[in-house]
Each structure stands twice: as structure tokens, then as C-alpha cells.
Write an enzyme that holds these catalytic residues in place. Structure first.
Site, PDB file in Angstrom:
ATOM      1  N   HIS A  47      32.807-104.004  46.292  1.00 19.36           N
ATOM      2  CA  HIS A  47      32.428-102.814  47.065  1.00 19.36           C
ATOM      3  C   HIS A  47      32.533-103.071  48.563  1.00 19.36           C
ATOM      4  O   HIS A  47      33.055-102.252  49.325  1.00 19.36           O
ATOM      5  CB  HIS A  47      30.982-102.433  46.743  1.00 19.36           C
ATOM      6  N   HIS A  54      30.902-108.651  42.026  1.00 20.90           N
ATOM      7  CA  HIS A  54      30.958-107.198  41.896  1.00 20.90           C
ATOM      8  C   HIS A  54      30.644-106.513  43.226  1.00 20.90           C
ATOM      9  O   HIS A  54      31.410-105.660  43.708  1.00 20.90           O
ATOM     10  CB  HIS A  54      29.940-106.782  40.822  1.00 20.90           C
ATOM     11  N   GLU A  55      29.524-106.890  43.832  1.00 23.09           N
ATOM     12  CA  GLU A  55      29.128-106.249  45.087  1.00 23.09           C
ATOM     13  C   GLU A  55      30.078-106.573  46.229  1.00 23.09           C
ATOM     14  O   GLU A  55      30.295-105.755  47.124  1.00 23.09           O
ATOM     15  CB  GLU A  55      27.701-106.645  45.448  1.00 23.09           C
TER      16      GLU A  55
END
Length: 630
Positions: free
Chosen positions: A417, A413-414
Site C-alpha cells: 500500500h 502487505h502494508e
């Protein structure tokens, strides 16, 4: 100044391990952890002394902004000089704040770096007051004049988006004197969030409990995150009772913190002539308020799908009554999905291959070149985030990795980003490199979809498959339903305050109780919500981020739609997606997503997401039926 972005993950505070003893890193100090698993902050500044030199240099430049006063709209070259001056200052200010902020996050108990942050906040607020003339002075001209400047001076083109938006929001821009006051108000407007962060992370007392094995532990956020996932229900009950009743002891203080933040939002909205705090939050990014309301309405209409998920969890756990305290516990016996950090990076690199060589090689660089601070240590900020504010360098990721599969998903997920920041910073000029949260969570959740599909396609054992399917189903719970639950609460408390109703800790708990009980079917017997959970609102830092959480839900629905197209092998869909990652803030969020292939003003993304959720539940029930027949 360019906004300092912290891309927070879906479960910001609680990505932690099942048992502390299973992961020695959770007990280690920073000095004991190998360097390769820690940030290399010398990429920003070689030392605190170098940082101090940069601050002093920046401070000397700030007063120079006043030289542009009265000149901005006299010529294209004057406007360009002022905007370029602001760009260079903003770039350096972002880098300076990043260094202080991330050092503070590594140990929230260290007041040195917290003091450095406060120093910068005061410095930037003062600069904002001095630069308050810029926007009113530009808006004093007509758009035709500015358009003429854009045609005359090609270097101004990178500022077009910002200038157009400035004129679009002209009705909400104040006079120079008023803008100066608004800038200075930032010195006090951020106090509730700052107090919340310091108290919650560093000073709130931890209650002690005795577990079933006779051990005594103090329950803070890290321990709560760990033991709420315990397979021992009695231990979960003990931990939940202690943790939330401890919050209740500070209900009045937490109430004052949150009410202070709500009042700050209302002040800003009314000062800028918006009809509501919600409109003030959405309008600058050209997001219709209907998108927010539609999300809340659609989720409430589809609570039966959520209740189906809860009943599956009850069935798998074999309990007569499902309780809120059961929601994070393992549901598949004898399956312990644990992956070391090095194993996690290998899995993720394989899962992300559909996104191309540059994407994957950059993720490898993030891992190898210490863009990631991996393990929990005493005093470290809990949760996870990615920060892409270092425009001329690279993004950074903070984790609290504890070897759970959930942690693998959080890392993916990170990295989503981080890759959006990487592509945007690489492709866009600085004025359009920053992107809004509304699109940010698409990139992060997209990676989670790829990871899930990679894992599920390679698993044959039914128990392991069930575990991964349930983990993915938990993402629907955590990202779509739970975040919308928060969004509904945030909307309600602002609406109540805007009516003039004072809000205390008791009122916040009453409002939260009504929403959480409805979402989890408490009265219908779907999931029992103990009264102490009515304090959960005090645990959520997102409520201090001004209508932030709904974007997790909208982004989740958008990413489901986009990922399906890319995974189908559609090369144009992949090209569109990489262009989306590279677009930064070059257009409004709704328009960027339309170009990528999803229309967030329609119900289609939400409908596809619910259909995807039901498909996962169908697969789970199919496996459960098969196992019961064996």
C-alpha cells in the site's frame, strides 16, 4: 475534499503473537520502545500547537469558497481558480486530519486527539455544506462547454478525470440545496462507526479467564488474537467461549450500531436515486455490480476447494473434529516461525528485489526514517494499515508486530500500500493521486505473493516448508473466502433492510449463522462452528466501510495473476505493474487493471487463483504422504 484513505489490511484486527511472554514489546509502554520503531509525526507538524495554527489558518480560508459561487462556468479561468482553491484546501485538510487521527490511533483512550478528530469532522462537514453549490453549478452547463474549457486552458487537464466522472454520475447529483443537506448529514451519518470504534477499542469490558497454566488474564482483542493461535486447544476453547459470549452480552447495542450504519447507507443511496446501496457504492467508480455478484457466486461454487483446505488442516492437526476455534492454531508441531522486526525487514527487502532498485530503496527509507509504528502498546489501535494521504510527504504504516511469520507477511502487505501511495503521489498531480480500494489491495497482496515465493524457494526442511505453505494457504482462506463471506453478509443485510425489514442483533446473528455455517461446511461435518461464533459479525469493523471487503477478494485474484507474470521475468509485465502503481486514480479501477494485464470482468483471475490454491494443496498433501511413509 479529497477522501481520507486508510488502507486496511486483510486481517485488520488480529495480527498478534502466540504468547505474550515471548515478546516483551507487547507489554511495553510507548515511552519504553526505542524511537526508531515509532512514527515520527513531526514530519507532519512539529507540535500540537503547530497543528492548531494550521487548523486556524485553514478555517479562515474555508469561507472563501463562496466567492466562486455563480462564476464557475463563465470562463475556463474561473473554473480553474475554483478547482485549484479546492485542491489546496483538500491537501492541507488531509494533512491536518492525518495528524489528529494517527495520534488518536496510538492511544484510543486519549480523548484529546479523538476530540480533535471530531472537531475536524464538524469543520469539514460545514465546509461541505458551503461548497455544495460547486457540483450542481458545473453540471448545469453542458459537457461541450466544459470540454471547450479543457481545450482552452491546459492547466485544467489534470481535472479531466474528475469532471468526466462528475458528468457520468450526473443523474445522481442533487440540487444545490439538497447537496447542502447531504453534506450536513455527514455529521450524523458517521456516528455509528465512531461509536463502534470507541466502544470496541476503548470501553468494552474484558472478561477474565484462567488458562491451563493457572494464569488469569483479561481477554480483549489483542489477547484474543494472541491466544486463538495457542497450541493448547483447551486454552483456545476457554478464550473463544469467554470472548464471544462477552460480545453476546452487548448483542443489542452492536445490532443498533450496525443497523444505524446500514440505514445511513440506504439513506444516501435513495437520496441520490440509486436502486440499491450496492449500486451507490460501486457506480461512482464505474465498477459493474456483476463483479460483486460474480465474486460471491464463484466462491460459493468453489466451496469444495475451501473444504479441501479445511480437511488438510484437520489432517495436520490430528483432530477427530475440526472446530472453528482451531483455524488459527499452529498445524506443524515443533516449528515456531518467529522473526524479529529487524529480521522481517531484511527478508522483505530481499523478496521485493524483482520490483527494482527504486522500489527497494524506498522501502529501506520507510524502515529507516520512521514511517512505521511497529509494536503494540496499551490503548493502541489494533491491526494494521497504511495511510498515504500526506501528498507532499510520505505514507505512514501502523503495525502491531509480535514476531510471528504472519506479522512478516502483514508488513509486506502494508508496504505494498505504501509503495502504491509513494509512486502515485510522486507521479500524479494531486487531483488524480488518490486511488480506489478496488486497486489498492492488488499492490499489498502482490508483495505477499513475492514474500511467499521467496521463502518457499529457500526452505528445504519439510516441516518448515509445510508451515509456510499452510500460512500461504491461510491467506486464501482469509482473503478470498473469509472476505467474500463478509461481502455476502454485508450484501444480505443491506438487501433485507432495503425491503423494510428492521434488523436487530438477533437478526444479524441469524443471517451470519446461515452464511458462516455454509462456508465452513458445518452441516456436512467439515468444520464445527459453535453457536457463539454467530456473534462474529459484531467484531468486523469493515461492515462500517460501505461495501469495502469484497475488494480484498477481487484484488487477491488480480494480484495472483499479475505476480505470476512479473516473477516469470517478463520485463514488460514489470513495467506495466510499476505504471499501475504510479497511475493513482487517473482512470477507473477496472481500466487500470486491464492496462496492467488483468481483466476483472472475466472469470480468468478467479480461475487462476483457485488453480494456484489447488497447486499449494497438492504440494502440502505430497509432503504429508511422504512423511506418513517415513
Amino acid at each position: 475534499m479529497k477522501r481520507i484513505n486508510l488502507k486496511l489490511n486483510v486481517i485488520l484486527l488480529t495480527i498478534l503473537a502466540m504468547f505474550a511472554a515471548m515478546n516483551s514489546y507487547s507489554q511495553q509502554t510507548r515511552e519504553e520502545i526505542p524511537a526508531k520503531y515509532k512514527w515520527n509525526l513531526t514530519d507532519l507538524y512539529a507540535s500540537d500547537e503547530a497543528w492548531r495554527d494550521a487548523v486556524e489558518s485553514l478555517t479562515l480560508k474555508l469561507d472563501e469558497v463562496e466567492q466562486f459561487k455563480g462564476t464557475l462556468t463563465k470562463s475556463a479561468s474561473n473554473l480553474l481558480k475554483a478547482l485549484e482553491f479546492n485542491t489546496e484546501l483538500s491537501k492541507e485538510a488531509s494533512k491536518i486530519y492525518l495528524y489528529a487521527g494517527m495520534n488518536s490511533d496510538l492511544d484510543t483512550r486519549d480523548m484529546k486527539y479523538n476530540g480533535m478528530k471530531q472537531e475536524l469532522q464538524s469543520l469539514f462537514s460545514n465546509f461541505g455544506a458551503k461548497a455544495a453549490f460547486i457540483q450542481p453549478e458545473i453540471l448545469a452547463a453542458d459537457w461541450e462547454t466544459i470540454e471547450g474549457f479543457l481545450k482552452e486552458e491546459p492547466k485544467l487537464e489534470i481535472y479531466r478525470m474528475g469532471l468526466e466522472n462528475m458528468f457520468r454520475t450526473k443523474a445522481h447529483t442533487l440540487s444545490e440545496a439538497e447537496e447542502r443537506i447531504m453534506a450536513l448529514s455527514g455529521m450524523v451519518g458517521s456516528v455509528p462507526q465512531a461509536v463502534y470504534g470507541t466502544f470496541s477499542n476503548a470501553e468494552m469490558p474484558k472478561p477474565e479467564v484462567t488458562l491451563s497454566d493457572g494464569s488469569t488474564i483479561a481477554i480483549g482483542s489483542a489477547e484474543y488474537g494472541r491466544y486463538r493461535a495457542s497450541s493448547n486447544r483447551a486454552d483456545r476453547e476457554t478464550v473463544f467461549n469467554a470472548y464471544w459470549n462477552n460480545f453476546a452480552k452487548f448483542k443489542a447495542s452492536y445490532g443498533e450500531m450496525l443497523y444505524g450504519n446500514v440505514k445511513s447507507d440506504i439513506f444516501n443511496a435513495r437520496a441520490r436515486h440509486y436502486d440499491s446501496s450496492l449500486e451507490a457504492s460501486l457506480y461512482p467508480n464505474n465498477i459493474p455490480a456483476e463483479v460483486y455478484h460474480s465474486l460471491v457466486d464463484n466462491v460459493n461454487e468453489n466451496l469444495p476447494a475451501f473444504h479441501r483446505y479445511l480437511k488438510i488442516k484437520q489432517r495436520m492437526m490430528g483432530v477427530d473434529t475440526l472446530k472453528y476455534l482451531d483455524l488459527y492454531a499452529p498445524v506443524v508441531k515443533d516449528v515456531d516461525l518467529k522473526y524479529s522486526y529487524d529480521e522481517a525487514t531484511t527478508l522483505i527487502l530481499e523478496a521485493l528485489k524483482p520490483l527494482g532498485k527504486e522500489y527497494v530503496s524506498t522501502v529501506e527509507k520507510a524502515v529507516d526514517e520512521r514511517w512505521i509504528d511497529v509494536y503494540p502498546t496499551p490503548g493502541k489501535r489494533s491491526g494494521a494499515y497504511s495511510n498515504g494521504a500526506f501528498y507532499d510527504g510520505h505514507p505512514f504504516i501502523l503495525l502491531n508486530y509480535n514476531d510471528l511469520y504472519d506479522d512478516v507477511s502483514t508488513l509486506a502487505h502494508e508496504l505494498g500500500h505504501t509503495m502504491q501511495s509513494y509512486f502515485s503521489n510522486k507521479t500524479q498531480p494531486y487531483p488524480t493521486a488518490d486511488y480506489e480500494t478496488f486497486v489498492a489491495e492488488v499492490a499489498s497482496t502482490f508483495n505477499e505473493v513475492l514474500l511467499f515465493n521467496y521463502m518457499i524457494d529457500r526452505v528445504e526442511d519439510d516441516d518448515v516448508k509445510l508451515s509456510i505453505l499452510m500460512e500461504w494457504l491461510d491467506r486464501f482462506k482469509g482473503t478470498l473466502f473469509r472476505q467474500t463471506q463478509f461481502a455476502e453478509f454485508e450484501l444480505k443485510i443491506h438487501e433485507e433492510a432495503e425491503k423494510g425489514k428492521p434488523l436487530t442483533g438477533d437478526e444479524f446473528s441469524e443471517i451470519y449463522a446461515d452464511i458462516v455455517n455454509r462456508y465452513y461446511g458445518h452441516k456436512e461435518g467439515v468444520c464445527h462452528v459453535d453457536d457463539y461464533m454467530h456473534m462474529e459479525w459484531a467484531y468486523i469493523p469493515h461492515f462500517y466501510y460501505n461495501f469495502y471487503v469484497y475488494q480484498y477478494s477481487t484484488s487477491f485474484t488480480a494480484s495472483i495473476s499479475l505476480a505470476e507474470k512479473v516473477m516469470s521475468g517478463d520485463k514488460q509485465a514489470l513495467d506495466n505493474y510499476i505504471e499501475f502503481l504510479s497511475a493513482g486514480g487517473s482512470d477507473y479501477p477496472i481500466e487500470l487493471l486491464k492496462k496492467a494485464g488483468v481483466d476483472m470482468t472475466s472469470t480468468e483471475p478467479f480461475e487462476k487463483t483457485i488453480a494456484s490454491m489447488n497447486k499449494v494443496m497438492d504440494e502440502i498433501e505430497k509432503i504429508l504422504d511422504k512423511k506418513e511413509k517415513e
